[in-house]
Enzyme design. Structure first.
Site, mmCIF file in Angstrom:
data_model
loop_
_atom_site.group_PDB
_atom_site.id
_atom_site.type_symbol
_atom_site.label_atom_id
_atom_site.label_comp_id
_atom_site.label_asym_id
_atom_site.label_seq_id
_atom_site.Cartn_x
_atom_site.Cartn_y
_atom_site.Cartn_z
ATOM 1 N N GLU A 18 0.911 -1.367 0.038
ATOM 2 C CA GLU A 18 0.361 0.012 -0.107
ATOM 3 C C GLU A 18 1.113 1.268 0.011
ATOM 4 O O GLU A 18 0.319 2.621 -0.174
ATOM 5 C CB GLU A 18 -1.174 0.096 1.048
ATOM 6 C CG GLU A 18 -2.068 -0.996 1.401
ATOM 7 C CD GLU A 18 -2.019 -2.214 1.949
ATOM 8 O OE1 GLU A 18 -2.754 -2.882 1.734
ATOM 9 O OE2 GLU A 18 -0.589 -2.101 2.728
ATOM 10 N N PHE B 119 -11.902 -7.050 14.240
ATOM 11 C CA PHE B 119 -10.669 -6.838 13.164
ATOM 12 C C PHE B 119 -10.113 -6.030 12.107
ATOM 13 O O PHE B 119 -11.338 -5.643 11.430
ATOM 14 C CB PHE B 119 -11.083 -8.407 12.507
ATOM 15 C CG PHE B 119 -10.244 -9.484 11.555
ATOM 16 C CD1 PHE B 119 -9.019 -9.918 12.704
ATOM 17 C CD2 PHE B 119 -10.266 -9.245 10.041
ATOM 18 C CE1 PHE B 119 -8.008 -10.353 11.250
ATOM 19 C CE2 PHE B 119 -9.119 -9.060 9.100
ATOM 20 C CZ PHE B 119 -8.079 -10.079 10.013
ATOM 21 N N GLN B 120 -9.090 -5.663 12.224
ATOM 22 C CA GLN B 120 -9.223 -4.611 11.320
ATOM 23 C C GLN B 120 -9.684 -3.446 11.604
ATOM 24 O O GLN B 120 -9.464 -2.837 9.775
ATOM 25 C CB GLN B 120 -8.566 -5.124 9.712
ATOM 26 C CG GLN B 120 -7.828 -6.446 9.403
ATOM 27 C CD GLN B 120 -7.653 -6.870 8.137
ATOM 28 O OE1 GLN B 120 -8.793 -6.543 7.492
ATOM 29 N NE2 GLN B 120 -6.160 -7.240 7.647
ATOM 30 N N LYS C 150 -17.978 -0.626 5.480
ATOM 31 C CA LYS C 150 -18.081 -1.341 4.547
ATOM 32 C C LYS C 150 -19.899 -1.316 4.600
ATOM 33 O O LYS C 150 -20.349 -1.708 3.075
ATOM 34 C CB LYS C 150 -17.594 -2.898 5.095
ATOM 35 C CG LYS C 150 -17.569 -3.977 3.753
ATOM 36 C CD LYS C 150 -17.212 -5.567 4.302
ATOM 37 C CE LYS C 150 -17.316 -6.010 3.240
ATOM 38 N NZ LYS C 150 -16.460 -7.368 3.210
ATOM 39 N N MET D 104 24.500 9.480 2.933
ATOM 40 C CA MET D 104 24.512 10.554 3.826
ATOM 41 C C MET D 104 24.639 10.672 5.141
ATOM 42 O O MET D 104 25.140 11.623 5.472
ATOM 43 C CB MET D 104 22.561 11.188 3.330
ATOM 44 C CG MET D 104 22.461 12.680 3.643
ATOM 45 S SD MET D 104 23.602 13.594 3.016
ATOM 46 C CE MET D 104 22.912 14.349 0.960
#
Length: 559
Positions: free
Chosen positions: A50, A112-113, A162, A466
């Site tokens: 993602e 969940f999630q 959802k 760096m």
């Protein structure tokens, strides 16, 4: 017309002219993906992670000026977007990030999630929405695109539960709102004061930032520079707004800016700041910045006025609009002696690098030579990023895409995919260090899956360059966890993901490999083996004034 929430979302995206989404499916967005399946007119790029999707949406947006769109599921899918959203926020990139969430009845129950992504992203977005009522969905999507584009652009998050994606309601198509330039803040008094300041200046300097790119002010800026007759310096974000091969151009300002730019800003009597926010990497010690100069700042965001540097006067408004007015108001100025003085510095103090072996600077110069400066260059963050800013001349805006404000390692590869998808006729290179390439190198698989012909150049020095440079200069060469002592073979890795790959070890090999890569029209990885102690010069030490800029030769002479 009765439509589901998922159908309404897709129709709203079509209203806004969205042709590409970068994303990754999951449970909370299954309804959206099921509907997306029915709409091939919207191209979906399945990234490997993602974060890659958010950077690809960013690269799409920066290279076009249009809104980039990314899509992820709830919980870890949504949180994986956060770095990319923050990157876009720091650099004022118009982006809409769409996430799914658990059904409304499960919110707040550690489902969940489940995660409060709207709350998490509130400090790094222009606005974060959570949609729990289908009646509000269409207007929220439309408003998200408006907010992302209006004024100073930036990312907006829309979180949709959802159940909303499954529910149904009436939908009526609406034309997108016309986004107007911010001009109502431009006053006659501010313009007249600016005109007087410009007219009185004997040694003016023009400092260009990302606002000039965002407002598409290239033409107005060029006319303004010629009218004021002043040398020009820029920031990382401002590159390409004013051509890097112009006779007025002095190089970048700041920590790794040119001596010419840093010393000239210190010496000038008027600093005209066009769409720049005075980042600490630009100003060095703020209390010593441009102390001989009056400072005139042009910026769309009033919050940037006197935030980091106190200025003598400002004009608040869209940069393109402000410059257009000033160009009609100011008389042609002449500063021949001042410009000759500045350009004599430029001739006497060029940015140099070792010419006896393969270096990142040499590879980037060769890319510039072979592309004629007509490619889109994306970068990761570190030494290679600075070399790409120094040794490639950006002649046009939206051709240098880099994470300036957040400094996101792993940004460039996803951004290069987004830029190439948006600009299929442009050659796109991502310049990376080996440390940065590791961050999101899985996106090579994305480029291969869709045959997106980006060219990934890795400046491979076996260290975090760096950070190691700072350890060398300021930490007594104590290389704490910056040496990458492993046996990762980027050529084999790239080939395993299906890409064509090369390794370069000498200067003599470089041109032929680059030419072959450019001719292939497929994803390519080029592993360039360079020395671990190559550094970015010149440099301003942290906390020092920008006129204290020093080169490697200066350091050696002190020893």
């Amino acid at each position: 017309m009765l439509l589901s929430g998922s159908q309404i979302l897709i129709e709203c995206l079509k209203e806004q002219g969205v042709d590409t989404i970068f994303g990754y499916p999951g449970g909370s967005v299954l309804n959206i993906y099921d509907e997306l399946y029915q709409h091939p007119e919207i191209r979906h790029i399945l990234t490997s992670h993602e974060q890659g999707a958010s950077h690809a949406a960013d690269g799409y947006a920066r290279s076009t000026g249009r809104v980039g769109v990314c899509l992820a599921t709830s919980g870890p899918g949504a949180t994986n977007l956060v770095t990319g959203i923050a990157t876009a926020y720091m650099d004022s990139v118009p982006m809409v990030a769409i996430t799914g969430n658990v059904p409304t009845p499960l919110l707040g129950k550690d489902s969940f999630q489940e995660v409060d992504i709207a709350g998490i992203t509130m400090p790094i977005t222009k606005h974060s929405f959570i949609v729990k009522d289908i009646e509000k969905l269409a207007d929220t999507i439309r408003r998200a695109f408006e907010i992302a584009q209006e004024g100073r652009p930036g990312p907006v998050l829309v979180d949709i539960t959802k159940d909303v994606t499954a529910a149904k309601t009436d939908y009526e198509r609406t034309a997108p709102k016309l986004i107007s330039r911010v001009t109502n803040t431009i006053t006659e008094h501010d313009i007249e004061t600016a005109v007087k300041m410009i007219g009185k200046a004997k040694k003016p300097m023009i400092f260009v930032g990302g606002g000039a790119v965002i407002s598409n002010a290239e033409q107005e800026l060029r006319e303004f520079v010629e009218k004021v007759d002043a040398p020009v310096t820029d920031t990382l974000m401002g590159k390409g707004a004013f051509s890097g091969d112009s006779e007025y151009y002095t190089g970048m300002l700041g920590m790794h800016g040119t001596k010419t730019a840093n010393l000239s800003v210190t010496e000038c009597d008027l600093l005209i700041v066009v769409g720049a926010r005075f980042s600490d990497r630009v100003t060095g010690n703020a209390s010593k910045f441009a102390k001989k100069a009056k400072i005139l700042q042009i910026d769309i965001d009033r919050a940037e006025i006197n935030k980091n540097i106190v200025v003598d006067h400002c004009v608040v408004g869209d940069v393109k609009a402000v410059l257009d007015i000033l160009n009609r108001k100011i008389e042609k100025q002449y500063h021949k002696e001042w410009i000759e003085h500045v350009m004599a510095k430029k001739d006497a103090m060029p940015v140099k690098y070792p010419k006896d072996r393969l270096t990142g600077q040499f590879v980037i110069e060769k890319i510039y030579e072979l592309t004629g400066g007509d490619a889109i260059i994306t970068t990761e963050v570190g030494q290679h990023q600075m070399w790409a800013s120094q040794f490639y001349k950006y002649k046009k805006p939206r051709t240098f895409l880099t994470s300036g404000g957040l400094g996101t390692m792993g940004y460039g590869l996803g951004a290069s995919i987004g830029a190439k998808v948006a600009n299929p006729d442009k050659m796109v290179f991502n310049i990376a260090g080996d440390g940065c390439f590791r961050m999101n190198m899985n996106e090579i698989a994305t480029a291969v899956r869709y045959q997106i012909p980006i060219i990934q150049v890795v400046c491979n020095n076996g260290v975090l360059g760096m950070v190691r440079q700072w350890q060398t200069l300021f930490y007594g060469k104590r290389y704490s966890h910056t040496v990458l002592e492993d046996k990762v073979d980027f050529v084999k890795l790239a080939e395993a993901m299906g890409a064509k790959a090369y390794r370069i070890t000498t200067m003599e090999e470089t041109e032929a490999v680059l030419k072959e890569a450019m001719a292939l029209n497929e994803p390519v990885v080029i592993d360039c083996m360079i020395h671990c102690d190559d550094k970015v010069w010149p440099m301003v030490a942290p906390g020092a004034a920008i006129e204290e800029v020093f080169s490697e030769e200066d350091l050696e002479s002190k020893k």
